[in-house]
Motif scaffolding. Structure first.
Motif, PDB file in Angstrom:
ATOM      1  N   PHE A  74       0.832  -1.195   0.000  1.00 10.84           N
ATOM      2  CA  PHE A  74       0.000   0.000   0.000  1.00 10.84           C
ATOM      3  C   PHE A  74       0.877   1.260   0.000  1.00 10.84           C
ATOM      4  O   PHE A  74       0.684   2.170  -0.802  1.00 10.84           O
ATOM      5  N   THR A 116       0.307  -0.495  -9.634  1.00 12.34           N
ATOM      6  CA  THR A 116      -0.266   0.169  -8.453  1.00 12.34           C
ATOM      7  C   THR A 116      -1.637  -0.410  -8.114  1.00 12.34           C
ATOM      8  O   THR A 116      -1.947  -0.636  -6.946  1.00 12.34           O
ATOM      9  N   LEU A 117      -2.432  -0.685  -9.139  1.00 10.20           N
ATOM     10  CA  LEU A 117      -3.762  -1.245  -8.899  1.00 10.20           C
ATOM     11  C   LEU A 117      -3.623  -2.604  -8.212  1.00 10.20           C
ATOM     12  O   LEU A 117      -4.282  -2.890  -7.220  1.00 10.20           O
ATOM     13  N   ARG A 150      -2.630  -2.285  -4.622  1.00 13.93           N
ATOM     14  CA  ARG A 150      -3.731  -1.800  -3.766  1.00 13.93           C
ATOM     15  C   ARG A 150      -4.785  -2.877  -3.552  1.00 13.93           C
ATOM     16  O   ARG A 150      -5.265  -3.061  -2.435  1.00 13.93           O
ATOM     17  N   VAL A 151      -5.123  -3.589  -4.644  1.00 14.26           N
ATOM     18  CA  VAL A 151      -6.118  -4.661  -4.507  1.00 14.26           C
ATOM     19  C   VAL A 151      -5.637  -5.679  -3.479  1.00 14.26           C
ATOM     20  O   VAL A 151      -6.378  -6.083  -2.583  1.00 14.26           O
ATOM     21  N   SER A 168      -3.501  -5.292  -1.089  1.00 12.60           N
ATOM     22  CA  SER A 168      -3.425  -4.822   0.293  1.00 12.60           C
ATOM     23  C   SER A 168      -4.828  -4.725   0.909  1.00 12.60           C
ATOM     24  O   SER A 168      -4.993  -5.043   2.082  1.00 12.60           O
ATOM     25  N   VAL A 169      -5.828  -4.343   0.117  1.00 10.89           N
ATOM     26  CA  VAL A 169      -7.201  -4.343   0.652  1.00 10.89           C
ATOM     27  C   VAL A 169      -7.618  -5.767   1.009  1.00 10.89           C
ATOM     28  O   VAL A 169      -8.198  -6.036   2.067  1.00 10.89           O
ATOM     29  N   SER A 179     -12.370  -5.524  -3.214  1.00  7.08           N
ATOM     30  CA  SER A 179     -11.003  -4.976  -3.168  1.00  7.08           C
ATOM     31  C   SER A 179     -10.716  -4.148  -4.411  1.00  7.08           C
ATOM     32  O   SER A 179     -10.087  -3.085  -4.327  1.00  7.08           O
ATOM     33  N   ALA A 211      -9.803  -0.275  -4.381  1.00  6.78           N
ATOM     34  CA  ALA A 211      -8.556   0.149  -5.031  1.00  6.78           C
ATOM     35  C   ALA A 211      -8.843   1.190  -6.112  1.00  6.78           C
ATOM     36  O   ALA A 211      -8.107   2.181  -6.252  1.00  6.78           O
ATOM     37  N   GLU A 270      -7.536   4.965  -6.409  1.00  7.17           N
ATOM     38  CA  GLU A 270      -6.842   5.475  -7.590  1.00  7.17           C
ATOM     39  C   GLU A 270      -7.641   6.584  -8.270  1.00  7.17           C
ATOM     40  O   GLU A 270      -7.099   7.338  -9.065  1.00  7.17           O
TER      41      GLU A 270
END
Lengths: 663, 187, 155
Positions: free
Chosen positions: A25, A120-121, A124-125, A127-128, A188, A192, A196
């Protein structure tokens, strides 16, 4: 030793989830690829650790390790091996372990299959996904640890609730959880995307297979549960609108809506905020289902015990996940660019109508399920809401949905010619009217709703077939060419047709069994004859038979029709001495058009008669056939190459003139 | 328009917050959605009369039996419904014993649907904190009291009026913020 | 203009959906809410005419009578008041005298409650999780079937 290893693995998974929740993240924020790449090994490690924990618990069940409280409470050394294994998830603690295993499986799936996601996506996905795992792993470890030991191990266990010792129910929870948890991926992705501030066609295309996979599992899970209720509870019913059933049905409805709205985002780059909201709501409804079932908040035939501590913990998780994501939605969704324009009569318009109806239907089920709680909180009155409520509210919403389903696939994107489409569906309309009239004539004076439902179901079935026929240009070009076209159609097209037809078949089954069921409850002695729906059942004998961990009283009915013998039905009444419980085992004979269903209960006092309940359930097998079709339709669509190969790149404008639309 | 649009995006959150408030209310541990409401609160104890546990030695509290008359004019009395076959009763036993010792209350028992020998053995093993015990072999008195399971404890005041019913075992964590305040109130 | 118009269409369709659903729900609530009464409530307020209700209480010991054609009569009590119930059909597996029961049906002409459905709640053992934990800690954890021996024998 092995249980401690399992416990340790679970703690390890928790630590990995913390790492996976924060490092990628932060990496995504700072644009540091090395930090972002931590996600993949962490997700795989989490899966490995939880799988190890699950294996450890399974081992304890298989060898009947009665030093574990969980095994003592839910197993017995005399239990058949299959149920020792399925007993692992036949209780609260073990099912939580299965739940986190599924969650880790989804996370690892995103890590492995998401190779072409933007870095990045993906970070983030994942980490969620790890935050969700963190919530449930801590819940499992703190409030429902399956690896708890007992101080003085007993010689034998308590046995699993006999109602759960059944193949149908053994596989109902795993499928259901896989469905629930599968929606966490869509969730997620939604969170994410909000982080973004960007949702586009590519995003929708990555979310769709996950949603579809979850939807297939949930369809299978709900159908299995319903099938279990049908043959195990001995009442001949397959759906009771019980809170526990409703909470699994709501995510299914919302998930179905999500499946369709994601298509609009992918193809037309519009309905973005709505789709994000649906993804959040679908998973939130799954969480709510878990919460209601495990907290014992509502009365139900099969609730776990009321447990405020667990309930509060899950409610806390829900507050963070749902509350947090909805707050994020309120803050970030307005920045999403509104999409392209379309006329009300168009493919997008049809899908939007589908979404409106499904969302409204979800809301009615939600209100019906929670209303008793609201009323009790506000007035103290106790009330229960039964099937009649849903027949009034839910069913009328389904009829326009089915009507629109027949038309939808014919509509063009952007702007469609409704009159032209209806012209092509003349035959379907005619068939529907004929079947409705025939139904009305045959049942003379039965429920009007049954007439309508049969008509609409046939309409949908015919429309789906016509749609396929038009695609392969059946009878318009030589058959050989049609065959080639049929072979060339994408799997997703077949998937859609199969799933839509499945719903029609399901509807026919539901209508048949609700409207024309015959029931007979009689006291019987040996040699008695019972007449139902043209069949004659003769009670030849009642025997007592020993089972592996139960004693069974079995009635032997010979079934004859017009003097011809069709075989025997052997309903049982089982007594499980360890659990001290009785169960009813219905005997069911099916010919594809209907089920003959028999149960027997012991005499209340010595010397009195047995009680036999006999049902004839027309068309019930169609319900399961239809559900299977829907599930296979989903799987077929999932197997479509275009969902896997050549995944879209960001910002590459979709070519909207693709020869065949994929849906 | 933009204001309205903003509100539209906040709406889901507001709806969820409202639902969550109801969920919090519903989690109240004293609320059992399937519970059958007790109609005995603030009413005199029901008429009943129970024999002692068979085979108990003379002079013991178990040899006196229990009836409605024993429950008024005696200060605060806790009527505890228990059985030797009930696991939670075993957990509750030490807590009741301490409660009787530390607070100035009477503790009487209704031995519910139990076998005499087993009940006596159970009291031998764990100790007998009861001032009197009635044996309710058939569960008739339990029915009068509206008992739906074991253990249950009724708090009866000096006038023989039932003031509180505790369903399930009294647990240590409930003493300070639930049980003791109720006893205070009864005094 | 067109964008505004599209939004208007969607808003109208949404409102139509919500309005029809609300209308459906409200009419369904009129007829299909099933209220819960204890025998004392019935004594005090009576049962609503011609409406389905749920009653709950304990099955009075010795009150269960099996009549011909698998009709059953029993008395539901809450300790203060009683209510007679008749039911045609097979009783649930967990139905026992002295146990909690919930019956759904309507009041008959003769004041006897005609049950269409009988649901039994069975758990004679209150076993909240924290108690189970306490037992495990004290090493007193011995799972036994949660039934009185009398009932186990009565099987």
């Amino acid at each position: 030793m092995i249980p401690e290893l399992g416990h340790f693995s679970l703690v390890l998974a928790l630590v990995l989830a913390v790492v996976q929740g924060f490092v990628p993240f932060v990496g995504a924020l700072r644009g540091d690829s090395r930090w972002m790449e931590v996600a993949r090994p962490a997700a795989l490690g989490q899966l490995g650790a939880i799988a190890l924990a699950f294996a450890a618990l399974t081992h304890a069940y298989v060898v009947s390790d009665f030093t574990l409280a969980n095994v003592v409470e839910n197993s017995h050394s005399a239990k058949p091996m299959l149920y020792k294994v399925t007993g692992v998830w036949g209780n609260h603690e073990g099912s939580m372990l299965l739940w986190v295993l599924m969650l880790a499986l989804c996370g690892a799936g995103v890590a492995v299959f998401g190779r072409n996601l933007p870095a990045t996506l993906k970070a983030r996905v994942l980490s969620v996904q790890a935050w969700i795992a963190l919530g449930f792993l801590s819940f499992t470890l703190l409030t429902s640890n399956p690896f708890e030991r007992v101080a003085n191990p007993p010689l034998d266990g308590n046995d699993l609730n006999p109602l759960l010792q059944d193949p149908g129910l053994a596989f109902h929870p795993p499928l259901l959880y896989l469905g629930y948890v599968g929606f966490s991926v869509a969730f997620s992705f939604a969170v994410a995307a909000l982080l973004e501030g960007r949702v586009d066609a590519a995003w929708a295309r990555w979310v769709r297979p996950w949603t579809l996979a979850a939807w297939c599992s949930l369809t299978g899970g709900i159908a299995l549960g319903s099938w279990w209720a049908y043959y195990e509870l001995g009442w001949g019913g397959w759906w009771f609108w019980d809170p526990v059933e409703n909470v699994s049905f709501m995510p299914w409805l919302a998930g179905t809506a999500l499946l369709h709205s994601a298509i609009v985002v992918e193809k037309r780059d519009t309905l973005k905020a709505w789709t994000i909201l649906l993804a959040i709501l679908t998973f939130s409804l799954s969480l709510m289902g878990t919460f209601i079932v495990r907290s014992g908040l509502l009365t139900s035939v099969h609730a776990f015990a009321v447990d405020p501590e667990r309930g509060s913990y899950i409610l806390g998780l829900m507050a963070i996940a749902t509350g947090g994501s909805l707050a994020l939605f309120a803050w970030r969704a307005p920045v999403l660019k509104a999409g392209g324009l379309f006329a009300p009569v168009s493919r997008e318009g049809g899908l939007l109508l589908n979404n409106l109806l499904l969302a409204t239907a979800t809301a009615t089920v939600l209100i019906g399920t929670l209303y008793p709680l609201f009323l009790e909180a506000l007035t103290g009155g106790r009330v229960s809401i039964g099937p009649p409520f849903y027949n009034y509210t839910f069913v009328p919403l389904m009829l326009p949905l089915v009507a629109a389903m027949g038309i939808g696939p014919f509509l063009a994107w952007k702007r469609a010619d409704l009159a032209g489409v209806l012209g092509r569906l003349r035959i379907a309309a005619l068939l529907a009217v004929v079947v409705a009239l025939a139904t009305w004539y045959l049942q003379n004076g039965g429920p009007v709703l049954a007439v309508l439902a049969m008509g609409f179901a046939v309409w949908l079935l015919a429309a789906t077939l016509i749609e396929w026929a038009e695609r392969v240009r059946l009878f318009r070009i030589p058959l050989g060419d049609s065959w080639r076209r049929a072979r060339g159609l994408p799997r997703s097209a077949y998937g859609m047709s199969l799933a839509h037809a499945g719903l029609a078949v399901c509807m026919i089954g539901m209508t048949g069994s609700s409207a024309w069921k015959s029931e007979l409850v009689e006291a019987v002695e040996r040699g008695d004859n019972l007449e139902i729906a043209g069949f004659t059942l003769t009670l030849q004998d009642v025997e007592t038979r020993p089972g592996p961990n139960y004693r069974s009283t079995t009635g032997i009915f010979e079934v004859t029709r017009d003097g011809r013998s069709l075989g025997v039905l052997e309903p049982e009444r089982r007594y499980y001495p360890v659990a001290g419980r009785n169960t009813t085992e219905a005997a069911i004979r099916t010919n594809g058009l209907g089920d003959l269903y028999a149960t027997i209960t012991e005499p209340p006092e010595e010397g009195q008669d047995w009680t036999a309940r006999i049902y004839y359930e027309p068309l019930v097998p169609w319900i399961w056939a239809g559900a299977a079709m829907m599930m296979f339709g989903g799987l077929l669509s999932l197997a479509d190459r275009r969902l896997r190969v050549g995944a879209p790149r960001r910002a590459a404008r979709q070519n909207t003139r693709a020869p065949v639309a994929a849906e | 328009m933009t204001m309205l649009r903003r509100l539209l995006f906040v709406l889901p959150l507001l709806i969820f917050a409202a639902a969550a408030a109801f969920f919090v209310w519903g989690l109240d541990p004293d609320r059992d959605p399937g519970e059958i409401p007790s109609v005995l609160i603030d009413k005199p104890v029901p008429e009943f009369s129970l024999p002692p546990i068979r085979g108990s030695e003379p002079g013991e509290s178990t040899s006196t039996g229990l009836s409605s008359a024993d429950l008024s004019g005696q200060g605060i009395t806790l009527v505890n419904v228990f059985a030797s076959w009930c696991m939670p009763c075993r957990a509750e036993h030490p807590i009741l014993t301490d409660l009787r010792r530390q607070e100035d209350i009477r503790l009487v028992g209704i031995n519910y649907k139990d076998e005499s020998e087993e009940a006596l053995a159970w009291l031998d093993e764990l100790g007998n904190p009861y001032d009197a015990i009635g044996a309710d072999m058939e569960g008739d008195a339990g029915l009068e009291w509206g008992v739906s399971g074991v253990p249950e404890t009724f708090f009866v005041d000096n006038e023989g009026i039932i003031r509180y019913r505790h369903v399930g075992p009294i647990h240590e964590t409930e003493l300070d913020d639930l049980i003791l305040p109720i006893l205070e109130e009864l005094r | 203009m067109t964008r505004k118009r599209r939004r208007l269409y969607i808003a109208l369709a949404g409102l139509l959906c919500i309005a029809s659903a609300a209308a459906l729900i409200l009419t369904a609530f009129e007829d299909n809410l099933v209220f819960f009464y204890s025998p004392s409530d019935v004594q005090a307020k009576g049962l609503p005419e011609g409406r389905t209700a749920r009653i709950g209480g304990l099955v009075q010991e010795g009150s269960v009578e099996h009549l011909d054609g698998n009709r059953v009569e029993f008395v539901v009590t809450d300790g203060t008041h009683d209510l007679s119930v008749t039911y045609q059909g097979a009783l649930p597996d967990l139905f026992r005298e002295g146990q909690g029961v919930v019956a759904e049906g309507q009041a008959g002409e003769d004041g006897v409650f005609q049950a269409r459905e009988v649901l039994a709640r069975h758990d004679e053992n209150y076993m909240p999780a924290e108690v189970a934990d306490a037992l495990k800690e004290s090493g007193e954890w011995r799972p036994e079937s949660g039934e009185s021996p009398a009932e186990a024998k009565g099987q």
